[in-house]
Design a protein around this motif. Structure first.
Motif, PDB file in Angstrom:
ATOM      1  N   VAL A  36       1.006  -1.348  -0.127  1.00  0.00           N
ATOM      2  CA  VAL A  36      -0.009  -0.008  -0.003  1.00  0.00           C
ATOM      3  C   VAL A  36       0.973   1.077  -0.171  1.00  0.00           C
ATOM      4  N   VAL A  78       1.138   5.151   0.480  1.00  0.00           N
ATOM      5  CA  VAL A  78       0.256   6.271   1.160  1.00  0.00           C
ATOM      6  C   VAL A  78       1.017   7.472   0.384  1.00  0.00           C
ATOM      7  N   VAL A 106      -7.616  -1.183   3.237  1.00  0.00           N
ATOM      8  CA  VAL A 106      -6.388  -2.044   3.568  1.00  0.00           C
ATOM      9  C   VAL A 106      -7.140  -3.264   3.967  1.00  0.00           C
ATOM     10  N   ILE A 145       3.260  -1.049   4.001  1.00  0.00           N
ATOM     11  CA  ILE A 145       2.570   0.331   3.739  1.00  0.00           C
ATOM     12  C   ILE A 145       4.017   1.113   3.568  1.00  0.00           C
ATOM     13  N   LEU A 169      -1.527   5.060  11.294  1.00  0.00           N
ATOM     14  CA  LEU A 169      -0.853   3.844  10.665  1.00  0.00           C
ATOM     15  C   LEU A 169      -0.443   2.864  11.477  1.00  0.00           C
ATOM     16  N   THR A 188      -3.721   0.725  11.839  1.00  0.00           N
ATOM     17  CA  THR A 188      -3.761  -0.009  10.946  1.00  0.00           C
ATOM     18  C   THR A 188      -2.927  -1.616  10.956  1.00  0.00           C
ATOM     19  N   THR A 227       2.480  -6.557   9.424  1.00  0.00           N
ATOM     20  CA  THR A 227       2.724  -5.145   8.814  1.00  0.00           C
ATOM     21  C   THR A 227       4.329  -4.821   9.083  1.00  0.00           C
ATOM     22  N   ILE A 280       5.952  -0.891   8.052  1.00  0.00           N
ATOM     23  CA  ILE A 280       6.013   0.410   7.488  1.00  0.00           C
ATOM     24  C   ILE A 280       7.264   0.557   6.814  1.00  0.00           C
TER      25      ILE A 280
END
Ligand code: ADP
Ligand code: ADP
Lengths: 119, 138, 119, 138
Positions: free
Chosen positions: C17, C19, C35, C49, C65, C68, C79, C81
């Motif tokens: 994803v 952003v 998402v 992300i 964030l 999520t 996840t 980031i």
């Protein structure tokens, strides 16, 4: 690589930063920013901060070091602080600040062994 | 206990650089008085914390670093003096982890743990005087 | 795959994803929902992300964030980031919000390497 | 210290979109004043936090973003003003981690750490004015 007086070297996939100057207010931010910019530029897998040269680490400097590790972590780079002297370790713990969440090693070699390699 | 002052250095605490000067003086005097590496690190770190507090919370003040002797013991005494705002809630400030500034709040509680004697005189609007002593071990 | 303007791509077993838009109140919830819906639909092993495009991450966006990431974790998806810029990392730590519990990586490749594969 | 205002932009803060506008203005002025990438991120993030606070806690207010100079230094000043409920327990709100909304409670304490100067005027029922300055380093 550095705008200040703090040497930043590449060692294999990692960055080695040697702190020699006293990190007072006026240089602490520049130190952090130089280190982070170097991390971004080199895509370093790990960051070693060598503090062998510091005979005093007060709560302010301890905070600057652990904040730098947190910043690097946000960028995806692991930090190991190496070379904390016995008397500095004793002082920090007696003050009640054992740098929680920060990884440490005896020396640069041990620190390097703790870091992942990008390859 | 009678404390004899063998030597005294008075310094202004008005800039970051003064903090470094006070720290170095503390380190040199502690070394000269025969303190151990650990005790030198302790008193030097306390000097740094307390001088920084003067700067951070009172903007300016003075530090005195003294070579002292008592009962055949040799030591370092430091006095940090300012005419700043004083400390309203002393128990809380001494407990540690409490800060009115953007720091850890470990300066006072930490320094207290690093020295052998710790005294503080303060009142709101009346400034702050912190006195600490570190003795050499026999 | 997305009802909003946020691109969601499959990369091997994972979702990527990116952003780019500023995640203010009105789009933050939609972002999270898009998402999570994509995670469910694809059965993605991991979620990346990428925030390289964000030159500012305030406490609100940081919270969106990390929330999520927590939501995806509840669904069983890890996840990472990636691409937090130096100045964003410095700002977050100075504000006192180092996104505790969130995994981070320098870039998409490093992030992918950190994720498990379903296969 | 005398602060000269070289340019001022006043903006309403009434919608989410206004928060974005204020943030962009802060970023542009900081860039124009020669602040570093890190300082620009800091002041822009503070703009975002403080504008969001106006919206969240007072519903509406204004933001002013100024290009300023003092003692040969160049900087950005921002003033956030609202006639909302004000802040009853200011020390607690400034300490961080305290929120009357469903957020992190880091807006005020965080902004304070990101700027060089931070002033707040508030009283219950009297609204809130937050003024911050970020200077370019030499
Ligand atoms: N010299 C001083 N003058 C006024 N207040 C002080 C002084 N020293 C300490 N204080 C107060 O005591 C609090 C705790 O001090 P300290 O433990 O050194 O933490 P810090 O300085 O990191 O905030 C400070 O936040 C401040 O409110
Ligand atoms: N402009 C304002 N008007 C009224 N109250 C405010 C304002 N800004 C902040 N506050 C109060 O201070 C508290 C802490 O603010 P902040 O640190 O920004 O956290 P948050 O906004 O996430 O709650 C808020 O929860 C609110 O009670």
């Amino acid at each position: 690589m550095s705008r200040g007086t703090i040497p930043i070297l590449r060692v294999a996939d990692n960055l080695l930063v040697t702190v020699q100057t006293e990190l007072h207010d006026q240089v602490a931010e520049a130190f952090q920013e130089d280190v982070l910019a170097a991390v971004e530029k080199t895509g370093a897998a790990g960051l070693l901060i060598d503090v062998t040269g510091l005979d005093i680490v007060d709560s302010y400097v301890a905070r600057v070091l652990s904040d730098t590790a947190k910043m690097a972590r946000l960028m995806g780079t692991e930090t190991v602080i190496v070379g904390i002297r016995p008397e500095v370790a004793a002082t920090l713990v007696r003050m009640g600040y054992a740098m929680p969440g920060v990884r440490t090693a005896l020396n640069v070699d041990e620190g390097l062994a703790m870091l992942p390699s990008r390859r | 206990m009678t404390i004899r002052v063998l030597n005294r250095d008075e310094m202004a605490v008005e800039t970051e650089h003064d903090v470094v000067t006070v720290r170095r003086k503390a380190q040199a005097v502690a070394h000269g008085r025969g303190l151990s590496t650990f005790a030198i690190a302790a008193i030097t770190t306390a000097a740094s914390e307390l001088a920084r507090n003067v700067l951070a919370h009172a903007r300016r003040g003075t530090a005195s670093v003294e070579a002292v002797a008592a009962d055949g013991r040799s030591g370092v005494r430091m006095v940090f003096r300012d005419d700043g705002p004083g400390i309203a809630d002393l128990p809380r400030a001494l407990a540690g982890g409490y800060s009115t500034a953007r720091s850890l709040g470990l300066g006072l509680s930490g320094s207290r743990r690093l020295v052998d004697e710790f005294e503080i005189e303060t009142a709101p609007g009346k400034g702050t005087v912190v006195t600490v002593i570190k003795w050499a071990r026999f």
